[in-house]
Design an enzyme around this catalytic site. Structure first.
Site, PDB file in Angstrom:
ATOM      1  N   ASN A  53      47.615  46.267  41.063  1.00 52.02           N
ATOM      2  CA  ASN A  53      46.492  46.935  41.472  1.00 52.02           C
ATOM      3  C   ASN A  53      45.332  45.598  42.010  1.00 52.02           C
ATOM      4  OD1 ASN A  53      44.168  48.331  42.132  1.00 52.02           O
ATOM      5  ND2 ASN A  53      43.864  49.049  39.979  1.00 52.02           N
TER       6      ASN A  53
ATOM      7  N   HIS B 148      42.489  59.935  28.947  1.00 53.68           N
ATOM      8  CA  HIS B 148      41.035  59.335  28.988  1.00 53.68           C
ATOM      9  C   HIS B 148      39.893  60.249  29.060  1.00 53.68           C
ATOM     10  CE1 HIS B 148      43.482  55.941  31.803  1.00 53.68           C
ATOM     11  NE2 HIS B 148      43.718  55.927  30.324  1.00 53.68           N
TER      12      HIS B 148
ATOM     13  N   ARG C 144      41.664  58.615  24.432  1.00 54.13           N
ATOM     14  CA  ARG C 144      40.997  57.175  24.669  1.00 54.13           C
ATOM     15  C   ARG C 144      39.422  57.481  24.944  1.00 54.13           C
ATOM     16  NH1 ARG C 144      41.868  53.297  29.543  1.00 54.13           N
ATOM     17  NH2 ARG C 144      40.107  54.625  30.344  1.00 54.13           N
TER      18      ARG C 144
ATOM     19  N   TYR D  11      33.486  49.522  32.071  1.00 51.69           N
ATOM     20  CA  TYR D  11      35.034  49.815  32.267  1.00 51.69           C
ATOM     21  C   TYR D  11      35.426  51.263  31.753  1.00 51.69           C
ATOM     22  CZ  TYR D  11      39.602  50.865  31.442  1.00 51.69           C
ATOM     23  OH  TYR D  11      40.824  51.722  31.554  1.00 51.69           O
TER      24      TYR D  11
ATOM     25  N   ASP E 124      39.344  50.965  24.447  1.00 52.13           N
ATOM     26  CA  ASP E 124      40.010  49.803  25.245  1.00 52.13           C
ATOM     27  C   ASP E 124      38.589  48.912  25.280  1.00 52.13           C
ATOM     28  OD1 ASP E 124      41.910  49.596  28.302  1.00 52.13           O
ATOM     29  OD2 ASP E 124      40.956  47.991  26.911  1.00 52.13           O
TER      30      ASP E 124
ATOM     31  N   HIS F   4      39.129  46.065  26.629  1.00 51.51           N
ATOM     32  CA  HIS F   4      39.327  45.440  28.007  1.00 51.51           C
ATOM     33  C   HIS F   4      39.024  43.995  28.075  1.00 51.51           C
ATOM     34  CE1 HIS F   4      39.939  46.489  32.291  1.00 51.51           C
ATOM     35  NE2 HIS F   4      40.608  47.355  31.914  1.00 51.51           N
TER      36      HIS F   4
ATOM     37  N   GLU G  23      42.333  48.412  21.692  1.00 53.72           N
ATOM     38  CA  GLU G  23      43.323  47.826  22.650  1.00 53.72           C
ATOM     39  C   GLU G  23      42.458  46.721  23.370  1.00 53.72           C
ATOM     40  OE1 GLU G  23      44.181  50.404  25.940  1.00 53.72           O
ATOM     41  OE2 GLU G  23      44.792  49.078  27.453  1.00 53.72           O
TER      42      GLU G  23
ATOM     43  N   GLU H   2      49.089  44.836  28.439  1.00 50.95           N
ATOM     44  CA  GLU H   2      49.030  45.406  29.830  1.00 50.95           C
ATOM     45  C   GLU H   2      48.969  44.319  30.679  1.00 50.95           C
ATOM     46  OE1 GLU H   2      45.695  48.141  29.718  1.00 50.95           O
ATOM     47  OE2 GLU H   2      44.925  47.176  31.516  1.00 50.95           O
TER      48      GLU H   2
ATOM     49  N   ARG I  48      51.757  46.836  24.892  1.00 53.63           N
ATOM     50  CA  ARG I  48      51.348  47.775  26.062  1.00 53.63           C
ATOM     51  C   ARG I  48      51.918  47.609  27.297  1.00 53.63           C
ATOM     52  NH1 ARG I  48      48.966  51.654  27.015  1.00 53.63           N
ATOM     53  NH2 ARG I  48      46.686  50.904  28.429  1.00 53.63           N
TER      54      ARG I  48
ATOM     55  N   HIS J  93      51.502  51.082  29.041  1.00 54.82           N
ATOM     56  CA  HIS J  93      50.345  51.262  29.862  1.00 54.82           C
ATOM     57  C   HIS J  93      50.661  52.195  31.103  1.00 54.82           C
ATOM     58  CE1 HIS J  93      47.693  48.986  33.085  1.00 54.82           C
ATOM     59  NE2 HIS J  93      47.009  49.727  32.531  1.00 54.82           N
TER      60      HIS J  93
ATOM     61  N   ASP K 125      47.185  53.685  38.332  1.00 56.49           N
ATOM     62  CA  ASP K 125      47.769  52.500  39.233  1.00 56.49           C
ATOM     63  C   ASP K 125      49.142  51.945  38.945  1.00 56.49           C
ATOM     64  OD1 ASP K 125      45.468  51.204  37.299  1.00 56.49           O
ATOM     65  OD2 ASP K 125      46.828  49.705  37.418  1.00 56.49           O
TER      66      ASP K 125
ATOM     67  N   GLU L  43      50.489  56.184  27.480  1.00 57.39           N
ATOM     68  CA  GLU L  43      49.176  56.583  28.388  1.00 57.39           C
ATOM     69  C   GLU L  43      49.718  57.342  29.641  1.00 57.39           C
ATOM     70  OE1 GLU L  43      47.220  52.886  29.569  1.00 57.39           O
ATOM     71  OE2 GLU L  43      45.390  53.994  30.399  1.00 57.39           O
TER      72      GLU L  43
ATOM     73  N   TRP M 207      36.577  41.457  32.929  1.00 61.01           N
ATOM     74  CA  TRP M 207      36.240  42.884  33.263  1.00 61.01           C
ATOM     75  C   TRP M 207      37.066  43.695  32.705  1.00 61.01           C
ATOM     76  CZ3 TRP M 207      39.179  46.822  35.674  1.00 61.01           C
ATOM     77  CH2 TRP M 207      38.569  47.796  36.067  1.00 61.01           C
TER      78      TRP M 207
HETATM   79  C1  CS2 Z   1      43.223  50.052  31.342  1.00 58.79           C
HETATM   80  C2  CS2 Z   1      43.840  49.833  32.962  1.00 58.79           C
HETATM   81  O1  CS2 Z   1      44.508  52.018  31.225  1.00 58.79           O
HETATM   82  C3  CS2 Z   1      44.211  51.034  30.864  1.00 58.79           C
HETATM   83  O2  CS2 Z   1      44.374  50.759  29.584  1.00 58.79           O
HETATM   84  O3  CS2 Z   1      43.156  48.702  30.925  1.00 58.79           O
HETATM   85  O4  CS2 Z   1      43.160  51.278  33.743  1.00 58.79           O
HETATM   86  C4  CS2 Z   1      43.478  48.718  33.723  1.00 58.79           C
HETATM   87  O5  CS2 Z   1      41.896  48.806  33.867  1.00 58.79           O
HETATM   88  C5  CS2 Z   1      44.084  48.987  35.118  1.00 58.79           C
HETATM   89  O6  CS2 Z   1      45.383  49.073  35.300  1.00 58.79           O
HETATM   90  C6  CS2 Z   1      43.767  47.821  35.959  1.00 58.79           C
HETATM   91  O7  CS2 Z   1      44.328  47.902  37.249  1.00 58.79           O
HETATM   92 MG    MG Z   2      43.748  48.948  29.049  1.00 62.81          MG
END
Ligand code: CS2
Ligand code: MG
Length: 404
Positions: free
Chosen positions: A37, A122, A147, A159, A212, A214, A238, A264, A285, A314, A318, A341, A404
């Site tokens: 991504n 999600h 989540r 996020y 998450d 993040h 996470e 991830e 992950r 993960h 994407d 996920e 981020w």
């Molecule tokens: C996120 C992802 O799903 C998750 O756990 O951390 O969506 C992440 O933000 C994206 O894969 C980034 O491209």
């Molecule tokens: Mg994540």
């Protein structure tokens, strides 16, 4: 059998995907996901310019030898671009091998260890009422685990939260330049226990909840959040802290019993060495697409199993349906499966990548089609060209760049 052709297909049915298609002299073809991504074209070039010329004329059955040749032969090792390119080759070759055997891939990975693959979906909201509605929607779709992500008072964007309640990536992805989001760790840390208090009050103690962070917290901040969330019995917290500093998780681990999930953004086993050998995490992950393929990810899960650590592959939007299918085959076969996920795809993406895997009331199954069970509609893919897109950048209130 020999590889006689290989090509990279970049398509954007709502978001960019990179797919490798390998063709053999016996007419068998294999697909691999190479989607990274925000850096899709880098992987496409790595494959087109430096990998495909080396594949032509080789035996597709020699998966391990090809993998080792691409990993060691480049001299420059590891990293997300290299390992996404190698992953695409690995998965395409497993696809071919399983098709040649007339078996779904999971049968070549040891067969089924379970009847179905449990997922999490999600739920998000700009505020708690919107979040609770989103949780209800995921429960109605059958997700057994959910989540939880919300906006933070005083912050414009966070996020995993989009104004219509979808995953933040949906907005982040469509920007030709990185969007700048704002962040305030203290405001987040004050707010997140209140969020889980509200969710537990509304949905009770049994619903498995994930969150998450993040990569946004320091180890001591992560320890505080994980400890504050202990009363809500999370399934996992996470990416609580940027884990390239693997030793940082020792500090978090000593303060909390909240299960931790990380990885991830990792792409080789060396990123996990301390985390797994010291049991600093509970779930790994990594995705097939970003970890070099099925071959190394199976090895990672076997290493994790020695330390009673489970999988949590993960699976956001994407990761393409090609990478998702490969994951589901692994999920079905390994013993130390944890959770998968699954945020689903747009209808157009489903049409570009017809697949044998099914998602029914929150559970996945890879299906019985030979190979990984995904096709690529090349005409439809060609109708949706690449669009420059980047993930957001985070800045603190004083303008400092943050994770981020
Ligand atoms: C996120 C992802 O799903 C998750 O756990 O951390 O969506 C992440 O933000 C994206 O894969 C980034 O491209
Ligand atoms: Mg994540």
């Amino acid at each position: 059998m020999k590889i006689v052709d290989a090509k990279v297909v970049v398509t954007s049915p709502g978001r960019n995907f990179v797919t490798l298609k390998i063709t053999t002299d016996e007419g068998l073809t294999g697909l691999g996901d190479a989607t990274l991504n925000g850096r899709e074209l880098s992987v496409a070039s790595y494959l087109q310019d430096h990998v495909i010329p080396l594949l032509i004329g080789t035996d597709p059955h020699r998966i391990e030898d090809t993998w080792q040749g691409l990993y060691r032969g480049a001299y420059w090792r590891r990293g997300p671009v290299t390992m996404a390119a190698i992953a695409a080759v690995d998965v395409a070759l497993w696809d071919i091998k399983a098709k040649a055997a007339g078996l779904p891939l999971y049968q070549l990975l040891g067969g089924a260890s379970r009847e179905r693959v449990g997922t999490y979906g999600h739920a998000s909201g700009t505020d708690i009422p919107e979040l609770l509605d989103s949780v209800r929607a995921r429960i109605a779709e059958g997700y057994p685990s959910i989540r939880i992500q919300t906006g933070v008072p005083g912050l414009k964007a966070v996020y995993g939260v989009h104004s219509t309640g979808h995953d933040g990536d949906a907005v982040a992805h469509q920007q030709a330049r990185p969007m700048v989001e704002d962040w305030d760790t203290a405001a987040y840390m004050r707010h997140i226990p209140e969020v889980f208090e509200a969710v537990r009050n509304e949905f009770g103690p049994e619903l498995p909840l994930l969150h998450d962070a993040h990569h946004r917290l320091t180890p001591i901040q992560a320890a505080r959040v994980a400890k504050d969330l202990e009363p809500y019995r999370l399934f996992w917290l996470e990416d609580c802290t940027p884990a390239e500093d693997q030793e940082g998780l020792r500090l978090v681990r000593q303060h909390t019993t909240t299960p931790l999930a990380i990885g991830e953004v990792f792409n080789t086993v060396y990123d996990y060495q301390t985390l797994i050998s010291e049991k600093l995490i509970d779930y790994v992950r990594s995705a097939v697409t970003h970890f070099g393929g099925v071959s190394p990810l199976k090895k990672l899960f076997d290493f994790a199993a020695q330390h009673q650590i489970k999988s949590g592959i993960h699976g956001p939007e994407d990761i393409s349906p090609v990478g998702m299918a490969a994951a589901i085959h692994l999920d079905l076969a390994i013993h130390n499966f944890g959770i998968q996920e699954y945020s689903g795809y747009t209808q157009l993406t489903e049409e570009v990548f017809p697949h044998a895997y099914t998602f029914t009331n929150g559970y996945l199954h890879p299906g019985e089609a030979p190979g990984i069970g995904v096709e690529l509609n090349e005409d439809l893919a060609a109708a949706h060209e690449y669009k420059a897109a980047y993930l957001p950048v985070n800045r603190l209130q004083d303008g400092t760049v943050h994770d981020w």
